[in-house]
Scaffold this active site. Structure first.
Site, PDB file in Angstrom:
ATOM      1  N   GLY A 122       0.811  -1.202   0.000  1.00  0.00           N
ATOM      2  CA  GLY A 122       0.000   0.000   0.000  1.00  0.00           C
ATOM      3  C   GLY A 122       0.848   1.258   0.000  1.00  0.00           C
ATOM      4  N   GLY A 190      26.037  -8.081  18.119  1.00  0.00           N
ATOM      5  CA  GLY A 190      24.931  -7.501  18.861  1.00  0.00           C
ATOM      6  C   GLY A 190      24.402  -8.455  19.911  1.00  0.00           C
ATOM      7  N   ALA A 191      24.577  -8.083  21.190  1.00  0.00           N
ATOM      8  CA  ALA A 191      24.122  -8.933  22.298  1.00  0.00           C
ATOM      9  C   ALA A 191      22.774  -8.444  22.817  1.00  0.00           C
ATOM     10  CB  ALA A 191      25.156  -8.942  23.423  1.00  0.00           C
ATOM     11  N   VAL A 193      18.302  -8.718  22.145  1.00  0.00           N
ATOM     12  CA  VAL A 193      17.306  -9.791  22.217  1.00  0.00           C
ATOM     13  C   VAL A 193      17.526 -10.829  21.123  1.00  0.00           C
ATOM     14  CG1 VAL A 193      14.850 -10.327  22.091  1.00  0.00           C
ATOM     15  CG2 VAL A 193      15.607  -8.264  23.277  1.00  0.00           C
ATOM     16  N   GLU A 213      29.717  -7.611  21.102  1.00  0.00           N
ATOM     17  CA  GLU A 213      28.882  -6.476  21.476  1.00  0.00           C
ATOM     18  C   GLU A 213      29.741  -5.225  21.613  1.00  0.00           C
ATOM     19  OE1 GLU A 213      26.460  -3.756  22.271  1.00  0.00           O
ATOM     20  OE2 GLU A 213      25.495  -5.728  22.059  1.00  0.00           O
ATOM     21  N   ARG A 282      16.944  -2.225  14.455  1.00  0.00           N
ATOM     22  CA  ARG A 282      16.036  -2.205  13.317  1.00  0.00           C
ATOM     23  C   ARG A 282      15.735  -0.766  12.913  1.00  0.00           C
ATOM     24  NH1 ARG A 282      14.020  -7.005  12.220  1.00  0.00           N
ATOM     25  NH2 ARG A 282      12.203  -6.163  11.116  1.00  0.00           N
ATOM     26  N   ASP A 322       6.461  -0.173  15.275  1.00  0.00           N
ATOM     27  CA  ASP A 322       7.891   0.032  15.040  1.00  0.00           C
ATOM     28  C   ASP A 322       8.193   1.256  14.187  1.00  0.00           C
ATOM     29  OD1 ASP A 322       8.176  -2.327  16.400  1.00  0.00           O
ATOM     30  OD2 ASP A 322       9.276  -3.381  14.839  1.00  0.00           O
ATOM     31  N   ALA A 330       6.155  -5.914  19.839  1.00  0.00           N
ATOM     32  CA  ALA A 330       4.881  -6.278  19.226  1.00  0.00           C
ATOM     33  C   ALA A 330       3.702  -5.866  20.095  1.00  0.00           C
ATOM     34  CB  ALA A 330       4.852  -7.788  18.966  1.00  0.00           C
ATOM     35  N   HIS A 454       0.739 -22.374  46.309  1.00  0.00           N
ATOM     36  CA  HIS A 454       1.939 -23.125  46.705  1.00  0.00           C
ATOM     37  C   HIS A 454       1.789 -24.579  46.256  1.00  0.00           C
ATOM     38  CE1 HIS A 454       5.380 -24.478  49.039  1.00  0.00           C
ATOM     39  NE2 HIS A 454       4.623 -25.483  49.478  1.00  0.00           N
TER      40      HIS A 454
END
Length: 475
Positions: A122, A190-191, A193, A213, A282, A322, A330, A454
Site C-alpha cells: 500500500g 549484537g548482544a 534480544v 557487542e 532495526r 515500530d 509487538a 503453593h
C-alpha cells in the site's frame, strides 16, 4: 470508481491487524493491506513478528530447549536416553508450520470481523474526497480510498555499513531463522534480544557461538543486578560474549565469514565463523510508502513523526508500532493499534509506556517492567529494593531450574512499585502480575499480602515484595 472505506490500515503486523480488528468492532468499514508472502506466494499477514520474529524464534527456542533437556537434564529425572540427534530440517519445518497457523489465524479473524483484506503493497497516491487514495500493488493493481488511514508498516533489520545481508553467510533475523544445518561456528554481532535468543538456539544444538557487542556493559537497558546474574548463567552455558568490541572489516569466503575486530583491551582479533548473524537494531519501514507525495512528516531515521496520540502531521493519518517512536515491541504496537482505533471512534484510547513489559526468551528468561535501579539512582529517586532467589523456591527446585531471582523496587516513602525485574524460569509469564500491579499503582506490600498458590514460581514474586520490607519467609 475506487472502493471506499472508513478506515484503511497499511500493514498487517501486530499493530496493523489488531488496529483493523478493533476498528471493525467499533462499527467501521475497514480494509487492511499487507504484502507479506508465504513460500507459495500467498498472503502471510502477521508482519515481522509472526513471519521472521517473535513467533518463529520461540518455536526454535522450544525445540532447542527440548534437545538440550534430553541431552543434559533428563538423566537427573531418571530418564535414560541415548543417541539423541536433532533433525534440523524437521525443526525448521515445525517452525514454518507454527508460523502458517498464525498467518491463517489472522486471515480468519479478518473474515470474522468483516475486514476487507488486500494482499500487496500500500502507498499514498493523493488526498481525496475527505480522505486519502491508496494504491495497492499486488497481483493486480487497484486503488482504494479511506477517510482515516492507520500506518503500521513496521521495521527492517539494520545492516552494518557496507555489509549487506546475503542471507547465506551474513544473516538478518530472517536468515537466522532459516539456517538449514547446525553450523560448527556461529558469530553474532549484537548482544541484544535477537542475538541472545538466536545464539541460544544454535548453542544448544552444538554450535560454538561467539557474540560480539560494541557496548562495554552487558544488556545496558536491563537492571544491572539482573544483567550480571544472566551473564553468569550464559557463561556457564559456554555462550561466549565479548563486550566493548569495535568491528572492523568483514570478509565472506567460500564457506566462511571472517570478522576483524578490536577487543575491549584494544587488541586486534579475528573471528572465523561459518555463519554471521547481524542483530544491531532495526530501522523504520517507510520506503515506498509515498510519504513525500502527501507531505507526511518523517524524522531523520525515517520514522513517522507522531504526537502522544499517534497522530501524524496530516489530518486523518495515524501511525503505530515500530514505524514510530518508542520501543519496537509487538505488544506495544498492539496497544497503540487499539488506542488509535478507539480515538478515531471518539473514545479515549490509552497506552501507558511506563508499564510496557520487556522479555528476552533465553534460558534463563529475562523480563522486566518499570525503572531499573540505575535509572532510579540517576533520577534521584529514593527507593527500597527487595530480592528473592529461585534457589529458595520449592517449585523451581522441583523443576530443576533454580537460576536467577525476582527483584522489586519500591518508592521509599509511599511503597509504590517502581520496577520489577526477573531473571529465571518462566519470567515472561511472571512479569504480568507486576504489570497489573503497577498499572493499578500498587505498593510492594499489596503484592506481599496477596495469597499466592503453593508451590508455584509466583511465590518468588511475593517473597521479593516481602523482601522490600526485609521480611522474607523462605530465605
Amino acid at each position: 470508481m475506487s472502493k471506499q472505506f472508513d478506515v484503511i490500515v497499511i500493514g498487517g503486523g501486530p499493530g496493523g491487524y489488531i488496529a483493523a480488528i478493533r476498528a471493525a468492532q467499533l462499527g467501521f468499514n475497514v480494509a487492511c493491506i499487507d504484502e507479506w508472502k508465504n513460500g507459495k506466494g500467498g498472503p502471510a499477514p502477521g508482519g515481522t513478528c509472526t513471519n521472521v520474529g517473535c513467533i518463529p524464534s520461540k518455536a526454535l527456542l522450544q525445540s532447542s530447549e527440548h534437545f538440550d533437556q534430553a541431552n543434559h537434564h533428563f538423566a537427573d529425572h531418571g530418564i535414560e536416553v541415548k543417541d539423541v540427534r536433532m533433525d534440523v530440517a524437521k525443526m525448521i519445518a515445525r517452525k514454518d508450520s507454527v508460523v502458517k497457523q498464525n498467518n491463517d489465524g489472522i486471515l480468519y479473524l479478518f473474515k470474522k470481523n468483516k475486514i476487507t483484506f488486500f494482499h500487496g503493497r500500500g502507498s499514498f497516491v493523493k488526498a481525496a474526497d475527505g480522505g486519502y487514495e491508496i494504491r495497492v500493488a499486488g497481483a493486480a493493481e487497484e486503488s482504494i480510498t479511506g477517510k482515516q488511514v492507520i500506518l503500521a508498516t513496521g521495521s527492517n533489520a539494520r545492516a552494518l555499513p557496507g555489509v549487506p545481508f546475503d542471507e547465506e553467510f551474513i544473516l538478518s533475523n530472517d536468515g537466522a531463522l532459516r539456517i538449514g544445518e547446525t553450523p560448527k561456528k556461529l558469530g553474532l554481532i549484537g548482544a541484544g534480544v535477537i542475538g541472545l535468543e538466536m545464539g541460544s538456539v544454535w548453542r544448544r544444538l552444538g554450535a560454538e557461538v561467539t557474540v560480539l557487542e560494541g557496548l562495554p556493559t552487558f544488556l545496558g537497558a536491563v537492571d544491572e543486578q539482573i544483567a550480571k546474574e544472566a551473564k553468569k548463567a550464559f557463561d556457564k552455558q559456554n555462550l561466549k560474549i565479548e563486550l566493548g568490541v569495535k568491528i572492523g572489516e568483514i570478509k565472506t569466503g567460500n564457506k566462511s565469514v571472517s570478522v576483524a575486530y578490536t577487543n575491549a583491551k584494544g587488541e586486534a582479533q579475528t573471528l572465523e565463523v561459518d555463519k554471521l548473524i547481524v542483530s544491531i537494531g532495526r530501522v523504520p519501514n517507510t520506503i515506498g510508502l509515498g510519504a513525500e507525495t502527501i507531505g507526511l512528516q518523517l524524522d531523520e531515521r525515517g520514522a513517522i513523526v507522531v504526537d502522544a496520540d499517534c497522530k501524524t502531521n496530516l489530518p486523518g493519518v495515524w501511525a503505530v508500532g515500530d514505524v514510530v517512536r518508542g520501543p519496537m515491541l509487538a505488544h506495544k504496537a498492539e496497544e497503540e493499534g487499539v488506542a488509535v482505533a478507539e480515538r478515531i471512534a471518539g473514545q479515549h484510547g490509552h497506552v501507558n509506556f511506563n508499564t510496557i513489559p520487556w522479555v528476552i526468551y533465553t534460558n534463563p528468561e529475562i523480563a522486566w517492567v518499570g525503572r531499573t535501579e540505575q535509572q532510579l539512582k540517576a533520577d534521584g529517586v529514593k527507593y527500597k529494593a527487595g530480592t528473592f532467589p529461585f534457589l529458595a523456591n520449592g517449585r523451581a527446585r522441583a523443576l530443576g531450574d533454580t537460576t536467577g531471582m525476582v527483584k522489586f523496587l519500591a518508592d521509599a516513602t509511599t511503597d509504590e512499585i517502581l520496577g520489577v525485574h526477573i531473571v529465571g524460569p518462566m519470567a515472561s509469564e511472571l512479569i504480568s502480575e507486576a504489570v497489573v500491579a503497577m498499572e493499578f499503582k500498587a505498593s510492594a506490600e499489596d503484592i506481599a499480602r496477596i495469597c499466592h498458590a503453593h508451590p508455584s514460581l509466583s511465590e518468588a514474586t511475593k517473597e521479593a515484595a516481602l523482601a522490600v520490607d526485609k521480611r522474607t519467609l523462605n530465605f
